[in-house]
Design an enzyme around this catalytic site. Sequence first.
Site, PDB file in Angstrom:
ATOM      1  CD  GLU A  71      -2.965   1.115   2.283  1.00 35.53           C
ATOM      2  OE1 GLU A  71      -2.888   0.248   3.176  1.00 35.53           O
ATOM      3  OE2 GLU A  71      -3.832   2.007   2.254  1.00 35.53           O
ATOM      4  CE  LYS A 245      -5.986  -0.677   5.426  1.00 35.50           C
ATOM      5  NZ  LYS A 245      -5.053   0.239   4.730  1.00 35.50           N
ATOM      6  CG  ASP A 261       0.590 -16.919  11.450  1.00 34.27           C
ATOM      7  OD1 ASP A 261      -0.221 -16.137  10.914  1.00 34.27           O
ATOM      8  OD2 ASP A 261       0.333 -18.105  11.689  1.00 34.27           O
ATOM      9  CG  HIS A 360      -3.433   7.446   0.660  1.00 34.42           C
ATOM     10  ND1 HIS A 360      -2.608   6.398   0.973  1.00 34.42           N
ATOM     11  CD2 HIS A 360      -4.401   6.946  -0.135  1.00 34.42           C
ATOM     12  CE1 HIS A 360      -3.074   5.299   0.403  1.00 34.42           C
ATOM     13  NE2 HIS A 360      -4.150   5.613  -0.282  1.00 34.42           N
TER      14      HIS A 360
HETATM   15  C1  HMG Z   1       1.913  11.004   3.580  1.00 33.08           C
HETATM   16  C2  HMG Z   1       2.489  11.905   4.654  1.00 33.08           C
HETATM   17  C3  HMG Z   1       3.682  11.228   5.298  1.00 33.08           C
HETATM   18  C4  HMG Z   1       2.927  13.216   4.040  1.00 33.08           C
HETATM   19  O1  HMG Z   1       3.299  14.046   5.094  1.00 33.08           O
HETATM   20  P1  HMG Z   1       3.513  15.608   4.935  1.00 33.08           P
HETATM   21  O2  HMG Z   1       3.630  16.188   6.297  1.00 33.08           O
HETATM   22  O3  HMG Z   1       2.484  16.150   4.016  1.00 33.08           O
HETATM   23  O4  HMG Z   1       4.845  15.654   4.123  1.00 33.08           O
HETATM   24  P2  HMG Z   1       6.283  16.119   4.503  1.00 33.08           P
HETATM   25  O5  HMG Z   1       6.951  16.209   3.174  1.00 33.08           O
HETATM   26  O6  HMG Z   1       6.273  17.284   5.426  1.00 33.08           O
HETATM   27  O7  HMG Z   1       6.910  14.843   5.279  1.00 33.08           O
HETATM   28  C5  HMG Z   1       6.817  14.625   6.662  1.00 33.08           C
HETATM   29  C6  HMG Z   1       7.599  13.358   6.978  1.00 33.08           C
HETATM   30  O8  HMG Z   1       6.896  12.221   6.426  1.00 33.08           O
HETATM   31  C7  HMG Z   1       7.871  11.282   5.937  1.00 33.08           C
HETATM   32  N1  HMG Z   1       7.743  11.212   4.478  1.00 33.08           N
HETATM   33  C8  HMG Z   1       7.127  12.071   3.665  1.00 33.08           C
HETATM   34  N2  HMG Z   1       7.198  11.663   2.400  1.00 33.08           N
HETATM   35  C9  HMG Z   1       7.879  10.511   2.391  1.00 33.08           C
HETATM   36  C10 HMG Z   1       8.261   9.604   1.382  1.00 33.08           C
HETATM   37  N3  HMG Z   1       7.957   9.802   0.102  1.00 33.08           N
HETATM   38  N4  HMG Z   1       8.940   8.515   1.736  1.00 33.08           N
HETATM   39  C11 HMG Z   1       9.259   8.284   3.028  1.00 33.08           C
HETATM   40  N5  HMG Z   1       8.910   9.108   4.038  1.00 33.08           N
HETATM   41  C12 HMG Z   1       8.231  10.220   3.723  1.00 33.08           C
HETATM   42  C13 HMG Z   1       9.238  11.805   6.325  1.00 33.08           C
HETATM   43  O9  HMG Z   1       9.566  11.319   7.611  1.00 33.08           O
HETATM   44  C14 HMG Z   1       8.987  13.298   6.375  1.00 33.08           C
HETATM   45  O10 HMG Z   1       9.899  13.994   7.193  1.00 33.08           O
HETATM   46  P3  HMG Z   1      11.355  14.447   6.622  1.00 33.08           P
HETATM   47  O11 HMG Z   1      12.153  13.165   6.554  1.00 33.08           O
HETATM   48  O12 HMG Z   1      11.101  15.032   5.254  1.00 33.08           O
HETATM   49  O13 HMG Z   1      11.845  15.375   7.640  1.00 33.08           O
HETATM   50  C15 HMG Z   1       1.414  12.237   5.741  1.00 33.08           C
HETATM   51  O14 HMG Z   1       0.361  12.927   5.131  1.00 33.08           O
HETATM   52  C16 HMG Z   1       0.916  11.042   6.438  1.00 33.08           C
HETATM   53  O15 HMG Z   1       1.575  10.516   7.324  1.00 33.08           O
HETATM   54  N6  HMG Z   1      -0.328  10.595   6.108  1.00 33.08           N
HETATM   55  C17 HMG Z   1      -0.904   9.376   6.605  1.00 33.08           C
HETATM   56  C18 HMG Z   1      -0.891   8.380   5.492  1.00 33.08           C
HETATM   57  C19 HMG Z   1      -1.461   7.032   5.860  1.00 33.08           C
HETATM   58  O16 HMG Z   1      -1.795   6.739   6.981  1.00 33.08           O
HETATM   59  N7  HMG Z   1      -1.555   6.178   4.865  1.00 33.08           N
HETATM   60  C20 HMG Z   1      -2.100   4.865   4.973  1.00 33.08           C
HETATM   61  C21 HMG Z   1      -3.229   4.696   4.032  1.00 33.08           C
HETATM   62  S1  HMG Z   1      -4.745   5.299   4.728  1.00 33.08           S
HETATM   63  C22 HMG Z   1      -5.279   3.975   5.706  1.00 33.08           C
HETATM   64  O17 HMG Z   1      -5.033   2.889   5.315  1.00 33.08           O
HETATM   65  C23 HMG Z   1      -5.910   3.999   7.096  1.00 33.08           C
HETATM   66  C24 HMG Z   1      -6.437   5.260   7.722  1.00 33.08           C
HETATM   67  C25 HMG Z   1      -5.516   6.411   7.470  1.00 33.08           C
HETATM   68  O18 HMG Z   1      -7.694   5.520   7.191  1.00 33.08           O
HETATM   69  C26 HMG Z   1      -6.518   4.990   9.228  1.00 33.08           C
HETATM   70  C27 HMG Z   1      -7.328   6.001  10.001  1.00 33.08           C
HETATM   71  O19 HMG Z   1      -8.273   6.556   9.455  1.00 33.08           O
HETATM   72  O20 HMG Z   1      -7.016   6.135  11.215  1.00 33.08           O
HETATM   73  N1  NAI Z   2      -3.177 -20.968  15.084  1.00 29.52           N
HETATM   74  C1  NAI Z   2      -1.942 -20.659  14.707  1.00 29.52           C
HETATM   75  O1  NAI Z   2      -1.539 -19.502  14.853  1.00 29.52           O
HETATM   76  C2  NAI Z   2      -1.053 -21.694  14.113  1.00 29.52           C
HETATM   77  C3  NAI Z   2       0.137 -21.301  13.552  1.00 29.52           C
HETATM   78  N2  NAI Z   2       1.022 -22.225  13.038  1.00 29.52           N
HETATM   79  C4  NAI Z   2       2.307 -21.858  12.416  1.00 29.52           C
HETATM   80  O2  NAI Z   2       3.334 -22.278  13.311  1.00 29.52           O
HETATM   81  C5  NAI Z   2       4.542 -21.601  13.015  1.00 29.52           C
HETATM   82  C6  NAI Z   2       5.271 -21.236  14.282  1.00 29.52           C
HETATM   83  O3  NAI Z   2       5.468 -22.416  15.055  1.00 29.52           O
HETATM   84  P1  NAI Z   2       6.645 -22.602  16.063  1.00 29.52           P
HETATM   85  O4  NAI Z   2       6.223 -23.688  17.001  1.00 29.52           O
HETATM   86  O5  NAI Z   2       7.076 -21.309  16.618  1.00 29.52           O
HETATM   87  O6  NAI Z   2       7.846 -23.061  15.138  1.00 29.52           O
HETATM   88  P2  NAI Z   2       8.568 -24.459  15.044  1.00 29.52           P
HETATM   89  O7  NAI Z   2       7.588 -25.541  14.896  1.00 29.52           O
HETATM   90  O8  NAI Z   2       9.587 -24.316  13.971  1.00 29.52           O
HETATM   91  O9  NAI Z   2       9.260 -24.591  16.486  1.00 29.52           O
HETATM   92  C7  NAI Z   2      10.388 -23.890  16.906  1.00 29.52           C
HETATM   93  C8  NAI Z   2      11.634 -24.751  16.802  1.00 29.52           C
HETATM   94  O10 NAI Z   2      12.755 -24.042  17.290  1.00 29.52           O
HETATM   95  C9  NAI Z   2      13.459 -24.833  18.263  1.00 29.52           C
HETATM   96  N3  NAI Z   2      14.184 -23.924  19.190  1.00 29.52           N
HETATM   97  C10 NAI Z   2      15.527 -23.822  19.263  1.00 29.52           C
HETATM   98  N4  NAI Z   2      15.886 -22.892  20.183  1.00 29.52           N
HETATM   99  C11 NAI Z   2      14.765 -22.401  20.713  1.00 29.52           C
HETATM  100  C12 NAI Z   2      14.488 -21.409  21.698  1.00 29.52           C
HETATM  101  N5  NAI Z   2      15.441 -20.733  22.331  1.00 29.52           N
HETATM  102  N6  NAI Z   2      13.190 -21.126  21.955  1.00 29.52           N
HETATM  103  C13 NAI Z   2      12.190 -21.779  21.308  1.00 29.52           C
HETATM  104  N7  NAI Z   2      12.383 -22.731  20.377  1.00 29.52           N
HETATM  105  C14 NAI Z   2      13.662 -23.041  20.070  1.00 29.52           C
HETATM  106  C15 NAI Z   2      12.370 -25.676  18.898  1.00 29.52           C
HETATM  107  O11 NAI Z   2      12.894 -26.798  19.522  1.00 29.52           O
HETATM  108  C16 NAI Z   2      11.512 -26.012  17.659  1.00 29.52           C
HETATM  109  O12 NAI Z   2      12.064 -27.091  16.966  1.00 29.52           O
HETATM  110  C17 NAI Z   2       4.152 -20.405  12.200  1.00 29.52           C
HETATM  111  O13 NAI Z   2       4.608 -20.620  10.884  1.00 29.52           O
HETATM  112  C18 NAI Z   2       2.622 -20.395  12.225  1.00 29.52           C
HETATM  113  O14 NAI Z   2       2.120 -19.875  11.021  1.00 29.52           O
HETATM  114  C19 NAI Z   2       0.767 -23.564  13.136  1.00 29.52           C
HETATM  115  C20 NAI Z   2      -0.398 -24.015  13.704  1.00 29.52           C
HETATM  116  C21 NAI Z   2      -1.451 -23.114  14.165  1.00 29.52           C
END
Ligand code: HMG
Ligand code: NAI
Length: 409
Positions: A71, A245, A261, A360
């Site tokens: 996105e 979202k 996951d 956006h």
């Molecule tokens: C779009 C901006 C950032 C513009 O923001 P702005 O203030 O108009 O622009 P700016 O040029 O002043 O930039 C401000 C800062 O934004 C960053 N920035 C700015 N441009 C870039 C770029 N090209 N690439 C990377 N970073 C960028 C960067 O950090 C920059 O600071 P700087 O580094 O310049 O000092 C701002 O309007 C914003 O944050 N909008 C929100 C956008 C958003 O949330 N998008 C998601 C899609 S909408 C959605 O999915 C859900 C929603 C939003 O509906 C959730 C809700 O309703 O709560």
């Molecule tokens: N409802 C859900 O969310 C479900 C998710 N999954 C999937 O399961 C996956 C994750 O399963 P995991 O059990 O995490 O992975 P996994 O099955 O690979 O287990 C982790 C492995 O790492 C080893 N290990 C080594 N060092 C470790 C440490 N310090 N701590 C913990 N483990 C260590 C363990 O012995 C084990 O073999 C994801 O891909 C997920 O999408 C699977 C079933 C249901």
Amino acid sequence: MTKKFYQLSARERLEAMDLTPSLTAFYRERQSDEMPNLIENYFADFTLPEGLLRHLVVDGRSYQVPMVTEEPSVVAAANNGARLVGQAGGFQSHQTSQSLLGGQILFQDVAIDELLAYVSEQREAIFEAAKLAKPSMVERGDGLKDVQIRSLAGRRASLDLTVQTGEAMGANAVNTILEAVKAVFQPFSKNIVAAILTNAGHDALVTVTTQMPVSLVGGLAVAKAIVSLSAFGKVDPDRAVTENKGIFNGLSAVVLATGNDYRAVEAAGHAYAGSTGRYQSLSTWKLDDTGEFLLGSLTMPVNIGRLGGAIAAMPMAQRNLELLGAPSLGALKKVIVATGLANNLAALKAVSGPGIQAGHMRMQARTLAIQVGAVGDEVLKVANGLAAEGAVDQNHAKKILGEIRKNDA
Ligand SMILES: CC(C)(COP(=O)([O-])OP(=O)([O-])OC[C@H]1O[C@@H](n2cnc3c(N)ncnc32)[C@H](O)[C@@H]1OP(=O)([O-])[O-])[C@@H](O)C(=O)NCCC(=O)NCCSC(=O)C[C@@](C)(O)CC(=O)[O-]
Ligand SMILES: NC(=O)C1=CN([C@@H]2O[C@H](COP(=O)(O)OP(=O)(O)OC[C@H]3O[C@@H](n4cnc5c(N)ncnc54)[C@H](O)[C@@H]3O)[C@@H](O)[C@H]2O)C=CC1
């Protein structure tokens, strides 16, 4: 004997799909050696872009955060939010638990008193079964930590297991333990409906907060607008779901980039958002008593891993963890939640201020240019043309592309 589709190699699958030569060539170019064994019936890699959140400060440490999303404006919003919070010293985290994942054995037509008595009598056997199922976990200090019975409506009950999963999400480990523990409940075998982990994440809550002078967001009026919009997320589920979202825009992009996951994290987040009985926004924004500071916080369950699952099998996930500075699992969870809160702040500021479209749509313009057929340099030229005209829609994009091509001919 003819092989089943899932027994074919990736190349053979493409032949069996009986596609046009151009589609076959397209997918063949997108087959890799790394991915075929991750899923079933693999025939191609699907790539998503990865962008960088340059400076995310959490607990005084600065992270470069990889974000995978399709996105436009999500990565810019994360940078924008993180930049504002960074000027106030960054995010603080309050992780309230270790890596704990729950599991359930579900009973029906059961007399709760009998089940309670059996659990208390068999407690040692339950822990022993869990230990034998996953001895390596116990050696690391992990494994089954708690067992509780919860009575449910209609003579149903849930045996709730809490498992400490170390550095892994632990989904497979918990399911293995559950099936071993189920065997202890032989006398209730007719009552058992299922043994499966829960994604609820009650014991995996992570909180991230920020406190920033209102001047950083543009003054008291802007801060008040953010607070007012945030309040709608507490009283109106329709608004809450949109706000959440926006949080998952950033949060899931990091979950995905680290090979975790995202369905599990999102399901847990939405369930937590409804835990009061009414679906609400996961974050809260308010002013402090003096009116000088904007306070933001986000609490939600995060069950992820730093190893295990697909993480070890995906080189990009491995490298992205390296890019993050090889964080501990706790630190990774904080980074994920902080990114969600950064996106949330940027979105609330935009939506309660100038509106979402200005920022956006400026970024959406590139996507629109590609949609109407722009390639190479044309993409930026069309996007800039759209910005200059102040109209970001397909008709304008087509018109501008036509003009560029006419001029270049
Ligand atoms: C779009 C901006 C950032 C513009 O923001 P702005 O203030 O108009 O622009 P700016 O040029 O002043 O930039 C401000 C800062 O934004 C960053 N920035 C700015 N441009 C870039 C770029 N090209 N690439 C990377 N970073 C960028 C960067 O950090 C920059 O600071 P700087 O580094 O310049 O000092 C701002 O309007 C914003 O944050 N909008 C929100 C956008 C958003 O949330 N998008 C998601 C899609 S909408 C959605 O999915 C859900 C929603 C939003 O509906 C959730 C809700 O309703 O709560
Ligand atoms: N409802 C859900 O969310 C479900 C998710 N999954 C999937 O399961 C996956 C994750 O399963 P995991 O059990 O995490 O992975 P996994 O099955 O690979 O287990 C982790 C492995 O790492 C080893 N290990 C080594 N060092 C470790 C440490 N310090 N701590 C913990 N483990 C260590 C363990 O012995 C084990 O073999 C994801 O891909 C997920 O999408 C699977 C079933 C249901």
